[in-house]
Motif scaffolding. Structure first.
Motif, PDB file in Angstrom:
ATOM      1  N   MET A 166       0.848  -1.175   0.000  1.00  0.00           N
ATOM      2  CA  MET A 166       0.000   0.000   0.000  1.00  0.00           C
ATOM      3  C   MET A 166       0.898   1.244   0.000  1.00  0.00           C
ATOM      4  O   MET A 166       1.848   1.327   0.773  1.00  0.00           O
ATOM      5  CB  MET A 166      -0.900  -0.037   1.224  1.00  0.00           C
ATOM      6  CG  MET A 166      -1.845   1.113   1.320  1.00  0.00           C
ATOM      7  SD  MET A 166      -3.219   0.628   2.373  1.00  0.00           S
ATOM      8  CE  MET A 166      -4.491   1.526   1.599  1.00  0.00           C
ATOM      9  N   PRO A 167       0.600   2.233  -0.869  1.00  0.00           N
ATOM     10  CA  PRO A 167       1.442   3.427  -0.935  1.00  0.00           C
ATOM     11  C   PRO A 167       1.363   4.252   0.350  1.00  0.00           C
ATOM     12  O   PRO A 167       0.336   4.293   1.026  1.00  0.00           O
ATOM     13  CB  PRO A 167       0.877   4.228  -2.103  1.00  0.00           C
ATOM     14  CG  PRO A 167      -0.197   3.425  -2.720  1.00  0.00           C
ATOM     15  CD  PRO A 167      -0.471   2.248  -1.845  1.00  0.00           C
ATOM     16  N   SER A 168       2.486   4.897   0.661  1.00  0.00           N
ATOM     17  CA  SER A 168       2.508   5.773   1.829  1.00  0.00           C
ATOM     18  C   SER A 168       1.680   7.020   1.554  1.00  0.00           C
ATOM     19  O   SER A 168       1.341   7.321   0.404  1.00  0.00           O
ATOM     20  CB  SER A 168       3.946   6.173   2.149  1.00  0.00           C
ATOM     21  OG  SER A 168       4.440   7.031   1.137  1.00  0.00           O
ATOM     22  N   ASP A 169       1.376   7.759   2.618  1.00  0.00           N
ATOM     23  CA  ASP A 169       0.633   9.009   2.460  1.00  0.00           C
ATOM     24  C   ASP A 169       1.393   9.985   1.583  1.00  0.00           C
ATOM     25  O   ASP A 169       0.800  10.683   0.760  1.00  0.00           O
ATOM     26  CB  ASP A 169       0.337   9.642   3.815  1.00  0.00           C
ATOM     27  CG  ASP A 169      -0.743   8.898   4.588  1.00  0.00           C
ATOM     28  OD1 ASP A 169      -1.474   8.099   3.979  1.00  0.00           O
ATOM     29  OD2 ASP A 169      -0.845   9.120   5.813  1.00  0.00           O
ATOM     30  N   ASP A 170       2.733  10.044   1.748  1.00  0.00           N
ATOM     31  CA  ASP A 170       3.542  10.936   0.918  1.00  0.00           C
ATOM     32  C   ASP A 170       3.444  10.557  -0.551  1.00  0.00           C
ATOM     33  O   ASP A 170       3.352  11.417  -1.419  1.00  0.00           O
ATOM     34  CB  ASP A 170       5.012  10.912   1.351  1.00  0.00           C
ATOM     35  CG  ASP A 170       5.235  11.592   2.691  1.00  0.00           C
ATOM     36  OD1 ASP A 170       4.368  12.386   3.116  1.00  0.00           O
ATOM     37  OD2 ASP A 170       6.276  11.319   3.301  1.00  0.00           O
ATOM     38  N   HIS A 171       3.468   9.266  -0.811  1.00  0.00           N
ATOM     39  CA  HIS A 171       3.363   8.782  -2.189  1.00  0.00           C
ATOM     40  C   HIS A 171       1.990   9.124  -2.776  1.00  0.00           C
ATOM     41  O   HIS A 171       1.893   9.597  -3.912  1.00  0.00           O
ATOM     42  CB  HIS A 171       3.606   7.274  -2.239  1.00  0.00           C
ATOM     43  CG  HIS A 171       3.571   6.701  -3.612  1.00  0.00           C
ATOM     44  ND1 HIS A 171       4.571   6.908  -4.538  1.00  0.00           N
ATOM     45  CD2 HIS A 171       2.638   5.938  -4.231  1.00  0.00           C
ATOM     46  CE1 HIS A 171       4.257   6.299  -5.660  1.00  0.00           C
ATOM     47  NE2 HIS A 171       3.096   5.707  -5.499  1.00  0.00           N
ATOM     48  N   ALA A 172       0.948   8.912  -2.020  1.00  0.00           N
ATOM     49  CA  ALA A 172      -0.410   9.223  -2.473  1.00  0.00           C
ATOM     50  C   ALA A 172      -0.565  10.718  -2.740  1.00  0.00           C
ATOM     51  O   ALA A 172      -1.203  11.110  -3.729  1.00  0.00           O
ATOM     52  CB  ALA A 172      -1.431   8.760  -1.440  1.00  0.00           C
ATOM     53  N   GLU A 225       1.854  12.762  -3.627  1.00  0.00           N
ATOM     54  CA  GLU A 225       2.625  13.065  -4.838  1.00  0.00           C
ATOM     55  C   GLU A 225       1.848  12.659  -6.091  1.00  0.00           C
ATOM     56  O   GLU A 225       1.829  13.393  -7.077  1.00  0.00           O
ATOM     57  CB  GLU A 225       3.989  12.374  -4.808  1.00  0.00           C
ATOM     58  CG  GLU A 225       4.827  12.623  -6.043  1.00  0.00           C
ATOM     59  CD  GLU A 225       5.121  14.101  -6.307  1.00  0.00           C
ATOM     60  OE1 GLU A 225       5.348  14.442  -7.489  1.00  0.00           O
ATOM     61  OE2 GLU A 225       5.134  14.915  -5.362  1.00  0.00           O
ATOM     62  N   ILE A 226       1.202  11.525  -6.037  1.00  0.00           N
ATOM     63  CA  ILE A 226       0.383  11.090  -7.172  1.00  0.00           C
ATOM     64  C   ILE A 226      -0.721  12.110  -7.430  1.00  0.00           C
ATOM     65  O   ILE A 226      -0.977  12.490  -8.575  1.00  0.00           O
ATOM     66  CB  ILE A 226      -0.205   9.678  -6.922  1.00  0.00           C
ATOM     67  CG1 ILE A 226       0.919   8.644  -6.993  1.00  0.00           C
ATOM     68  CG2 ILE A 226      -1.308   9.364  -7.933  1.00  0.00           C
ATOM     69  CD1 ILE A 226       0.499   7.265  -6.538  1.00  0.00           C
ATOM     70  N   GLN A 227      -1.371  12.577  -6.375  1.00  0.00           N
ATOM     71  CA  GLN A 227      -2.433  13.571  -6.546  1.00  0.00           C
ATOM     72  C   GLN A 227      -1.879  14.871  -7.112  1.00  0.00           C
ATOM     73  O   GLN A 227      -2.495  15.486  -7.984  1.00  0.00           O
ATOM     74  CB  GLN A 227      -3.165  13.835  -5.226  1.00  0.00           C
ATOM     75  CG  GLN A 227      -4.370  14.737  -5.389  1.00  0.00           C
ATOM     76  CD  GLN A 227      -5.383  14.180  -6.366  1.00  0.00           C
ATOM     77  OE1 GLN A 227      -5.794  13.023  -6.270  1.00  0.00           O
ATOM     78  NE2 GLN A 227      -5.795  14.978  -7.332  1.00  0.00           N
ATOM     79  N   ARG A 228      -0.719  15.302  -6.647  1.00  0.00           N
ATOM     80  CA  ARG A 228      -0.097  16.515  -7.197  1.00  0.00           C
ATOM     81  C   ARG A 228       0.178  16.356  -8.690  1.00  0.00           C
ATOM     82  O   ARG A 228      -0.017  17.290  -9.469  1.00  0.00           O
ATOM     83  CB  ARG A 228       1.200  16.853  -6.450  1.00  0.00           C
ATOM     84  CG  ARG A 228       0.980  17.559  -5.139  1.00  0.00           C
ATOM     85  CD  ARG A 228       2.283  18.140  -4.589  1.00  0.00           C
ATOM     86  NE  ARG A 228       3.231  17.102  -4.209  1.00  0.00           N
ATOM     87  CZ  ARG A 228       3.266  16.498  -3.021  1.00  0.00           C
ATOM     88  NH1 ARG A 228       2.392  16.838  -2.086  1.00  0.00           N
ATOM     89  NH2 ARG A 228       4.168  15.587  -2.753  1.00  0.00           N
ATOM     90  N   GLN A 229       0.621  15.169  -9.085  1.00  0.00           N
ATOM     91  CA  GLN A 229       0.896  14.922 -10.491  1.00  0.00           C
ATOM     92  C   GLN A 229      -0.397  14.935 -11.322  1.00  0.00           C
ATOM     93  O   GLN A 229      -0.419  15.448 -12.441  1.00  0.00           O
ATOM     94  CB  GLN A 229       1.640  13.593 -10.676  1.00  0.00           C
ATOM     95  CG  GLN A 229       3.045  13.610 -10.123  1.00  0.00           C
ATOM     96  CD  GLN A 229       3.914  14.670 -10.762  1.00  0.00           C
ATOM     97  OE1 GLN A 229       3.874  14.883 -11.967  1.00  0.00           O
ATOM     98  NE2 GLN A 229       4.699  15.353  -9.953  1.00  0.00           N
TER      99      GLN A 229
END
Length: 79
Positions: A1-7, A9-13
């Motif tokens: 499961m992706p970390s909160d930071d990863h999630a 970053e995906i949303q920012r992208q």
């Protein structure tokens, strides 16, 4: 499961691609409806991508870039 930071970053992208799509679309004088008709999709899909709500795939990004008359990498270019 992706970390909160990863999630996050995906949303920012998603937001960045959506914002770039909006700029390119407006520069070419297309409404969301007009672009959607050019590429054969529902206009709400364009809206969801522009607003960072819809996680789209590379095939759709390719269709969109073709409809706009740009290279697909331009959807990822940060200006």
């Amino acid at each position: 499961m992706p970390s909160d930071d990863h999630a996050e970053e995906i949303q920012r992208q998603r937001w960045a691609v959506g914002a770039r799509l909006r700029v390119l679309r407006r520069e070419r004088g297309y409404s969301q409806v007009q672009l959607a008709e050019r590429i054969g999709i529902d206009h709400r899909t364009i809206s969801r991508i522009e607003n960072g709500v819809h996680a789209t795939d590379i095939d759709m990004l390719w269709r969109i870039s073709n409809g706009l008359g740009v290279e697909s990498w331009q959807l990822f270019r940060d200006e």
